[in-house]
Design a protein around this motif. Structure first.
Motif, short mmCIF file in Angstrom:
data_model
loop_
_atom_site.label_atom_id
_atom_site.label_comp_id
_atom_site.label_asym_id
_atom_site.label_seq_id
_atom_site.Cartn_x
_atom_site.Cartn_y
_atom_site.Cartn_z
N GLY A 31 1.32 -0.85 0.16
CA GLY A 31 0.22 -0.24 0.26
C GLY A 31 0.99 0.91 -0.23
N ILE A 32 0.58 2.47 -0.74
CA ILE A 32 1.55 3.56 -0.79
C ILE A 32 0.35 4.17 -1.11
N PHE A 33 0.75 5.08 -0.21
CA PHE A 33 -0.62 6.63 0.25
C PHE A 33 0.82 7.84 -0.01
N TRP A 34 -0.14 9.11 -0.69
CA TRP A 34 -0.20 10.13 -0.21
C TRP A 34 -0.41 11.01 0.34
N GLN A 35 -1.47 12.14 -0.03
CA GLN A 35 -2.00 13.18 0.23
C GLN A 35 -3.23 12.38 0.37
N ARG A 36 -4.15 11.60 -0.44
CA ARG A 36 -5.82 11.55 -0.73
C ARG A 36 -5.43 9.72 0.15
N PHE A 37 -6.66 9.63 0.62
CA PHE A 37 -7.37 8.39 1.13
C PHE A 37 -8.21 7.73 0.02
N GLY A 38 -8.54 8.15 -0.87
CA GLY A 38 -9.64 7.80 -1.09
C GLY A 38 -11.07 7.86 -1.14
N THR A 39 -12.18 7.46 -1.78
CA THR A 39 -13.31 7.60 -2.25
C THR A 39 -14.95 6.34 -1.39
N PRO A 40 -15.27 6.38 0.03
CA PRO A 40 -15.21 5.72 0.73
C PRO A 40 -16.77 4.72 -0.23
N THR A 41 -16.63 3.07 0.70
CA THR A 41 -17.44 2.26 -0.61
C THR A 41 -18.40 2.27 0.61
N ASN A 42 -18.95 1.02 -0.05
CA ASN A 42 -20.18 0.60 1.21
C ASN A 42 -20.16 -0.40 2.24
N ARG A 43 -18.49 -0.54 3.05
CA ARG A 43 -17.99 -1.32 3.66
C ARG A 43 -16.50 -0.47 4.58
N ALA A 44 -15.93 0.92 3.41
CA ALA A 44 -14.92 1.75 4.65
C ALA A 44 -14.32 2.64 4.32
N ILE A 80 0.36 24.00 -2.87
CA ILE A 80 -0.38 23.61 -1.39
C ILE A 80 -1.89 23.53 -1.70
N TYR A 81 -2.18 24.41 -2.69
CA TYR A 81 -3.57 24.54 -2.95
C TYR A 81 -4.10 23.57 -3.26
N ASP A 82 -2.93 22.45 -4.19
CA ASP A 82 -3.78 20.80 -4.71
C ASP A 82 -4.07 19.92 -3.23
N LEU A 83 -3.66 20.37 -2.31
CA LEU A 83 -4.09 19.48 -0.97
C LEU A 83 -5.28 19.48 -0.69
N ASN A 84 -5.81 18.72 -0.10
CA ASN A 84 -6.89 17.94 0.15
C ASN A 84 -7.17 17.75 1.22
#
Length: 199
Positions: A31-44, A80-84
């Motif tokens: 698993g590789i992470f940076w600034q984004r965690f992703g879109t929710p699913t029905n389970r997570a 920096i404005y790209d950071l959510n």
């Protein structure tokens, strides 16, 4: 890797289709992470989190045939404005969660650093976990396939000695290896895809 190993279909949601396609058919989860965690699913909280949860459960069921490796990029975005900030906060919360699960993760700042880390970590992991323990402990000595073990050892030695063949050559060697775990081709496909994606 869903972009390479999944195909269109119908499920509870898109992630459910990906889960069906991949079917937890891997030995190493990276698993590789940076600034984004992703879109929710029905389970997570996100598709990536759901995939991690499945990998974590698979590891807990049988640690001898699976492994989880997590990496976090620490460098700031170009703009920096790209950071959510909401997404980034979710990544930070996830890091806290996995620490409580006993997970050791690695941090990196540049893509080249991650490539080098993967090169070393995968070599050590394959040698220590998938060669030494699985191949040697589960079979009687007179039934071990020496040719397979030699290929595994060659893979680990190639990486240790930083041979000229490079990552692509090592992964080609992995692909050609007779896989006593019946899963190494899937591992090499995933590694190739990840390294292509990182590149």
């Amino acid at each position: 890797n869903w972009e390479r190993n999944a195909y269109p279909g119908i499920g509870e949601d898109a992630q459910d289709v990906i889960n069906q396609n991949i079917n937890d058919d891997y030995n190493i989860f990276i698993g590789i992470f940076w600034q984004r965690f992703g879109t929710p699913t029905n389970r997570a909280e996100s598709g990536t989190k759901e995939e991690y949860d499945r990998a974590y459960e698979k590891y807990k069921l049988n640690p001898t045939i699976s492994h989880v490796m997590l990496y976090f990029k620490t460098s700031p975005p170009d703009n920096i404005y790209d950071l959510n900030f909401e997404q980034f906060e979710r990544v930070k919360n996830f890091k806290k969660e996995i620490q409580s699960q006993g997970v050791l993760y690695w941090e990196f700042s540049k893509t080249e650093e991650l490539k080098n880390l993967l090169f070393v970590h995968l070599s050590s992991l394959i040698r220590d976990k998938f060669i030494s323990k699985n191949n040697n402990s589960n079979l009687p000595a007179n039934h071990q396939n020496e040719q397979e073990l030699d290929k595994y050892e060659l893979l680990a030695r190639d990486v240790d000695e930083s041979s000229q063949s490079g990552i692509e050559g090592i992964l080609d060697l992995v692909e050609q290896t007779s896989d006593s775990l019946n899963r190494l081709p899937n591992i090499s496909d995933n590694i190739i895809t990840i390294i292509e994606f990182i590149g």
